[in-house]
Design a protein around this motif. Structure first.
Motif, PDB file in Angstrom:
ATOM      1  N   PRO A  26      17.068 -42.848  -8.066  1.00 58.46           N
ATOM      2  CA  PRO A  26      17.343 -41.613  -7.325  1.00 58.46           C
ATOM      3  C   PRO A  26      16.828 -40.417  -8.123  1.00 58.46           C
ATOM      4  CG  PRO A  26      19.335 -42.419  -8.361  1.00 58.46           C
ATOM      5  CD  PRO A  26      18.272 -43.464  -8.586  1.00 58.46           C
ATOM      6  N   PRO A  27      16.528 -39.314  -7.463  1.00 58.11           N
ATOM      7  CA  PRO A  27      16.058 -38.128  -8.188  1.00 58.11           C
ATOM      8  C   PRO A  27      17.157 -37.618  -9.126  1.00 58.11           C
ATOM      9  CG  PRO A  27      16.519 -37.598  -5.896  1.00 58.11           C
ATOM     10  CD  PRO A  27      16.657 -39.076  -6.034  1.00 58.11           C
ATOM     11  N   LEU A  28      16.734 -37.043 -10.213  1.00 66.44           N
ATOM     12  CA  LEU A  28      17.694 -36.469 -11.163  1.00 66.44           C
ATOM     13  C   LEU A  28      18.400 -35.274 -10.532  1.00 66.44           C
ATOM     14  CD1 LEU A  28      15.627 -36.510 -14.465  1.00 66.44           C
ATOM     15  CD2 LEU A  28      17.534 -37.980 -13.876  1.00 66.44           C
ATOM     16  N   PRO A  29      19.647 -35.043 -10.899  1.00 68.27           N
ATOM     17  CA  PRO A  29      20.333 -33.859 -10.368  1.00 68.27           C
ATOM     18  C   PRO A  29      19.684 -32.587 -10.909  1.00 68.27           C
ATOM     19  CG  PRO A  29      21.703 -35.004 -11.985  1.00 68.27           C
ATOM     20  CD  PRO A  29      20.464 -35.832 -11.783  1.00 68.27           C
ATOM     21  N   THR A  30      19.790 -31.528 -10.155  1.00 69.92           N
ATOM     22  CA  THR A  30      19.277 -30.226 -10.595  1.00 69.92           C
ATOM     23  C   THR A  30      20.459 -29.291 -10.793  1.00 69.92           C
ATOM     24  OG1 THR A  30      18.971 -29.512  -8.316  1.00 69.92           O
ATOM     25  CG2 THR A  30      17.075 -30.494  -9.406  1.00 69.92           C
ATOM     26  N   TRP A  31      20.376 -28.469 -11.827  1.00 68.16           N
ATOM     27  CA  TRP A  31      21.446 -27.508 -12.094  1.00 68.16           C
ATOM     28  C   TRP A  31      20.935 -26.389 -12.984  1.00 68.16           C
ATOM     29  CZ3 TRP A  31      21.511 -28.065 -17.265  1.00 68.16           C
ATOM     30  CH2 TRP A  31      21.440 -29.348 -17.823  1.00 68.16           C
ATOM     31  N   LEU A  32      21.727 -25.324 -13.001  1.00 66.93           N
ATOM     32  CA  LEU A  32      21.489 -24.164 -13.862  1.00 66.93           C
ATOM     33  C   LEU A  32      22.767 -23.966 -14.668  1.00 66.93           C
ATOM     34  CD1 LEU A  32      20.273 -21.460 -14.867  1.00 66.93           C
ATOM     35  CD2 LEU A  32      21.025 -20.438 -12.710  1.00 66.93           C
ATOM     36  N   ARG A  33      22.636 -23.960 -15.992  1.00 65.13           N
ATOM     37  CA  ARG A  33      23.800 -23.763 -16.868  1.00 65.13           C
ATOM     38  C   ARG A  33      23.515 -22.634 -17.851  1.00 65.13           C
ATOM     39  NH1 ARG A  33      25.017 -30.059 -17.975  1.00 65.13           N
ATOM     40  NH2 ARG A  33      25.878 -30.499 -15.924  1.00 65.13           N
ATOM     41  N   GLY A  53      10.736 -30.656 -11.106  1.00 68.33           N
ATOM     42  CA  GLY A  53       9.571 -29.922 -10.618  1.00 68.33           C
ATOM     43  C   GLY A  53       9.342 -28.666 -11.431  1.00 68.33           C
ATOM     44  N   GLU A  54       8.759 -27.674 -10.788  1.00 70.80           N
ATOM     45  CA  GLU A  54       8.530 -26.385 -11.434  1.00 70.80           C
ATOM     46  C   GLU A  54       9.719 -25.462 -11.187  1.00 70.80           C
ATOM     47  OE1 GLU A  54       6.092 -25.425 -13.553  1.00 70.80           O
ATOM     48  OE2 GLU A  54       5.612 -27.548 -13.456  1.00 70.80           O
ATOM     49  N   ALA A  55      10.049 -24.652 -12.182  1.00 72.19           N
ATOM     50  CA  ALA A  55      11.142 -23.690 -12.068  1.00 72.19           C
ATOM     51  C   ALA A  55      10.565 -22.280 -11.981  1.00 72.19           C
ATOM     52  CB  ALA A  55      12.084 -23.793 -13.257  1.00 72.19           C
ATOM     53  N   SER A  56      11.148 -21.470 -11.107  1.00 73.78           N
ATOM     54  CA  SER A  56      10.716 -20.078 -10.970  1.00 73.78           C
ATOM     55  C   SER A  56      11.341 -19.255 -12.092  1.00 73.78           C
ATOM     56  CB  SER A  56      11.179 -19.535  -9.617  1.00 73.78           C
ATOM     57  OG  SER A  56      12.598 -19.373  -9.626  1.00 73.78           O
ATOM     58  N   PRO A  92      30.355  -3.195 -15.260  1.00 72.26           N
ATOM     59  CA  PRO A  92      31.132  -4.437 -15.313  1.00 72.26           C
ATOM     60  C   PRO A  92      31.313  -5.018 -13.910  1.00 72.26           C
ATOM     61  CG  PRO A  92      32.157  -2.758 -16.678  1.00 72.26           C
ATOM     62  CD  PRO A  92      31.058  -2.077 -15.897  1.00 72.26           C
ATOM     63  N   GLY A  93      31.246  -6.341 -13.828  1.00 71.37           N
ATOM     64  CA  GLY A  93      31.398  -7.023 -12.547  1.00 71.37           C
ATOM     65  C   GLY A  93      30.736  -8.388 -12.590  1.00 71.37           C
ATOM     66  N   THR A  94      30.769  -9.081 -11.469  1.00 73.20           N
ATOM     67  CA  THR A  94      30.195 -10.421 -11.367  1.00 73.20           C
ATOM     68  C   THR A  94      28.871 -10.353 -10.617  1.00 73.20           C
ATOM     69  OG1 THR A  94      32.394 -11.393 -11.432  1.00 73.20           O
ATOM     70  CG2 THR A  94      30.631 -12.774 -10.571  1.00 73.20           C
ATOM     71  N   TYR A  95      27.859 -10.989 -11.193  1.00 75.19           N
ATOM     72  CA  TYR A  95      26.504 -10.953 -10.648  1.00 75.19           C
ATOM     73  C   TYR A  95      25.953 -12.370 -10.498  1.00 75.19           C
ATOM     74  CZ  TYR A  95      26.577  -6.063 -12.165  1.00 75.19           C
ATOM     75  OH  TYR A  95      26.887  -4.736 -12.348  1.00 75.19           O
ATOM     76  N   PRO A  96      25.129 -12.622  -9.483  1.00 80.55           N
ATOM     77  CA  PRO A  96      24.483 -13.936  -9.380  1.00 80.55           C
ATOM     78  C   PRO A  96      23.328 -14.050 -10.370  1.00 80.55           C
ATOM     79  CG  PRO A  96      23.806 -12.540  -7.555  1.00 80.55           C
ATOM     80  CD  PRO A  96      24.836 -11.763  -8.330  1.00 80.55           C
ATOM     81  N   VAL A  97      23.148 -15.266 -10.889  1.00 76.95           N
ATOM     82  CA  VAL A  97      22.007 -15.613 -11.726  1.00 76.95           C
ATOM     83  C   VAL A  97      21.319 -16.753 -10.989  1.00 76.95           C
ATOM     84  CG1 VAL A  97      21.231 -16.457 -13.973  1.00 76.95           C
ATOM     85  CG2 VAL A  97      23.250 -14.972 -13.819  1.00 76.95           C
ATOM     86  N   SER A  98      20.056 -16.571 -10.606  1.00 72.44           N
ATOM     87  CA  SER A  98      19.382 -17.544  -9.743  1.00 72.44           C
ATOM     88  C   SER A  98      18.035 -17.973 -10.296  1.00 72.44           C
ATOM     89  CB  SER A  98      19.170 -16.968  -8.343  1.00 72.44           C
ATOM     90  OG  SER A  98      20.398 -16.634  -7.756  1.00 72.44           O
ATOM     91  N   VAL A  99      17.659 -19.200  -9.935  1.00 72.94           N
ATOM     92  CA  VAL A  99      16.353 -19.762 -10.236  1.00 72.94           C
ATOM     93  C   VAL A  99      16.063 -20.773  -9.126  1.00 72.94           C
ATOM     94  CG1 VAL A  99      17.224 -21.631 -11.711  1.00 72.94           C
ATOM     95  CG2 VAL A  99      14.928 -20.757 -12.085  1.00 72.94           C
ATOM     96  N   ARG A 100      14.792 -21.041  -8.888  1.00 80.05           N
ATOM     97  CA  ARG A 100      14.416 -22.051  -7.882  1.00 80.05           C
ATOM     98  C   ARG A 100      13.784 -23.229  -8.605  1.00 80.05           C
ATOM     99  NH1 ARG A 100      15.032 -20.001  -2.889  1.00 80.05           N
ATOM    100  NH2 ARG A 100      13.763 -21.551  -1.817  1.00 80.05           N
ATOM    101  N   CYS A 101      14.247 -24.431  -8.279  1.00 80.13           N
ATOM    102  CA  CYS A 101      13.706 -25.671  -8.829  1.00 80.13           C
ATOM    103  C   CYS A 101      12.977 -26.384  -7.705  1.00 80.13           C
ATOM    104  CB  CYS A 101      14.825 -26.547  -9.377  1.00 80.13           C
ATOM    105  SG  CYS A 101      14.277 -28.213  -9.768  1.00 80.13           S
ATOM    106  N   PRO A 105      17.031 -23.487  -4.283  1.00 76.07           N
ATOM    107  CA  PRO A 105      17.728 -22.435  -5.027  1.00 76.07           C
ATOM    108  C   PRO A 105      18.910 -22.983  -5.830  1.00 76.07           C
ATOM    109  CG  PRO A 105      18.305 -22.340  -2.704  1.00 76.07           C
ATOM    110  CD  PRO A 105      17.263 -23.404  -2.849  1.00 76.07           C
ATOM    111  N   LEU A 106      19.040 -22.500  -7.062  1.00 76.42           N
ATOM    112  CA  LEU A 106      20.173 -22.806  -7.930  1.00 76.42           C
ATOM    113  C   LEU A 106      20.771 -21.471  -8.356  1.00 76.42           C
ATOM    114  CD1 LEU A 106      18.383 -25.401 -10.233  1.00 76.42           C
ATOM    115  CD2 LEU A 106      19.839 -25.901  -8.266  1.00 76.42           C
ATOM    116  N   THR A 107      22.074 -21.301  -8.171  1.00 74.22           N
ATOM    117  CA  THR A 107      22.728 -20.025  -8.488  1.00 74.22           C
ATOM    118  C   THR A 107      24.065 -20.264  -9.156  1.00 74.22           C
ATOM    119  OG1 THR A 107      21.662 -18.966  -6.588  1.00 74.22           O
ATOM    120  CG2 THR A 107      23.570 -17.848  -7.515  1.00 74.22           C
TER     121      THR A 107
END
Length: 138
Positions: A26-33, A53-56, A92-101, A105-107
């Motif tokens: 099976p394909p490997l899991p994708t994640w952003l840490r 694959g390629e990451a943005s 101060p606050g919470t912000y999304p951190v995103s990248v595409r694999c 999309p991974l956020t």
């Protein structure tokens, strides 16, 4: 009895063919840490992306990227990208951190904390006039 035997024999014949179809891993899991999910402006945060694959490039207002995502130069963990950043000087606050694999999309969420007071900074403002004495020593 013959029907049961033929059915069982048919299962044995199908089993190797079915097994051959499931040998593809099976394909490997994708994640952003992140090394931390909250921090004060100026603190360092490492990023790791699991992606075959390629990451943005990373997109976020919370972090200022200092080392863009890239694979390990020695070829270790060829499925991973690594990067470095510092917490940005934003409100101060919470912000999304995103990248595409590979287009997916991974956020994750990152919380920017209030800036730490600088050493030597006055924490309490004085009230009233300075106390210089009553003038009797003059």
């Amino acid at each position: 009895m013959k029907i049961l035997f033929l059915t069982a024999a048919g299962l044995f014949v199908l089993t190797p063919a079915a097994a051959a179809q499931t040998t593809t891993p099976p394909p490997l899991p994708t994640w952003l840490r992140l090394s931390a999910y909250s921090g004060h402006p100026g603190e360092k945060v490492s990023l790791t992306v699991a992606c075959e694959g390629e990451a943005s490039p990373v997109t976020t207002r919370a972090l200022r990227i200092t080392v863009p995502l890239d694979r390990n130069a020695e070829g270790h963990q060829p499925w991973a990208f690594f990067g470095e950043s510092v917490v940005a000087a934003v409100a101060p606050g919470t912000y999304p951190v995103s990248v595409r694999c590979a287009g997916k999309p991974l956020t994750v969420q990152f919380t920017v904390l209030a800036a730490k007071p600088r050493p030597g900074q006055v924490k309490v403002l004085p009230h009233g006039a300075p106390r210089t004495g009553d003038g009797s020593a003059a």
